[in-house]
Design a protein around this motif. Sequence first.
Motif: not given
Length: 629
Positions: A27-31, A36-39, A75-78, A118-121
């Motif tokens: 899954x992947x969720x998009x704003x 804000x360009x961050x993942x 937001x993505x799932x790794x 990504x910016x945050x894990x």
Amino acid sequence: MKQLLLATLLCSGLAQAAPYEWNYPAPRKLPGANDNGKLVLFDVSHGGTEGNADWVIDGAFSDFADDLVSAGYTVEEYRGLDKNGDGIIQFVDDYTTPNSANSNANEAVISYAGISHADVLVLAESNRPFTHAELQALEDFVADGKGIFFIADHYNADRNLNSWDSTEVFNGYNRSTLLQFNIGGSYGDLRNPGSASAGWLAQQFGIRFRFNAIDWHTGASGIEPSAQVEGLTDGVGPVLMAGGATLAVTDPSRAKGLVYFSGSDNPSAWGHAVDSGLYFGGTAEGPYVAIAKSGAGKAAFIGDSSPIEDSSPKYKREDNGNTKSTYPGWTDAGNAAQLALNLVDWLATPESYTHFNSSAHPAGTATPNPMATEELDDPDNGQPWSTPSGGYNPWDASTFDYGAYGAATGPVSGGGGNTSALSVSEALALPTGTPVTVEGVITQAINGVYALEIEDTAGASSLYVKLESQYRDAFSPVNNPAVVGETLYVSGTRDNYMSEPSIEYVTDMQLVGAGSGDSDNEGGENSTCVSPEAVSVSTAYAGSQGTALTVVGQVIGGVNDPYALELGDLNNSTTVYVKLESAQRAQFSPANNPAIVGKTLEVAGVRDLYMSYPSLESVSALTEVGDCP
């Protein structure tokens, strides 16, 4: 061992999905326009879906993910690294057999290439240890100025029964000192070093997770002043802890606490703690929520998933295929929603300072006695929380039950609903041992309360369904005649019962239109016999004292006979006590009525503590499920 569905099988004119394809793509969720360009990347390569956990962005972390999307994040799932290019991530056990061939074949791994965009894990309750290469990937990620959010839980939250929980995985070592944890190969020596400053987490971030297990449902209220903690406690109130851990700051120039137990808090040991559970109390127990600065990058830590999760699990349990029950913590009065969003914003913002050592970025406070004597070895002697059963092996994904994350088979729809249900005639064509979900009309009881018959809507073919004990009150036509003629979805294994084709080892049963078997209707019980507001024992256990609840669970035995009973969750080992009023003891006390043990009850009462254990008291109604009008 559970067998795989035949890839060539045709059902309802559609080809059944090949193994694993039912749960892809990730899954992947998009704003929207506020991008804000961050993942933010949520990792499931090392767990987060075992046992009752469901920490995925389209499951019981969906509230968290959706609020991040509303704030402008992608937001993505790794899941890992697709080494063979087939579009699917498959886990190969390189731990119990740590050779280079298995390491090279295992795709459920963290690599720098896989996470560097990504910016945050977010690492939520990782339940399998990291290799040296994976730890290096995490270090490289942080060195790039990125952030990691570590979400742990209490010691012995060994949800997949592999002798590891997230406190151990994140620290970088098992609590045990046994030689069996000197793994070698790509893992090295993972035995308890016996020093608070040793281990990967302490060495990288100046902090470690304790091995404690604590309840404080009112919420840890020692909130540090915002100016001392990078502004991260703005808008934050007391944070629920429903069986959680704290941390110990070992280097206050790199780590500092945000939320502690205050002097007015009164936390207690979690009911299933294997040691004292609560070591020192107060601020000496260490922070419940903390942050760290490690060179260019950052990290954040919390010792419980309860104040972050929501009640919308996606997957079935690995070990038995049962429906999960998760807690609506994101909206609970003690939620960590604002805190979690604050933390992600901070983690996603690169800053040039490297330590907490200035007036603008004050140092933290070292935790006294950062490794209690009890933490120096493992009271479980290196064994899992409980012994895996029924052929389940946490290191072998082929044993995972239908609909579990990582299982080869599951609903074609991708984990929500029954669009992949077979007809009775299609199920009859399958070999015994095949996991199935079948739709049919209930026609009659078979062998008393122990089974029922379903047939195709056209009436041409029929199957027996062997009923597990928890389903007999609601689904046996003997106990509940109203189910005859109703359409049933049933998940189990194709077999033979009384020499007739059957479905056995049933993991889920639902009447069409009777609800989805979620956490408010445990196990797919017939909704005519369970109140719509009824919640699971796990939810009640995590609830705040003074909350009025209606709870469904199974009677385990007597407590302080004949004054109380123990009520167990239908899907896991969580229990609460039920204090019985005098008029209820003749029928419901196991001391007076031994036959009540094993029965499923609906209990209306108030969340409280009885004999210092989570309980339901002031009970206004007790109903045996199946006796409802």
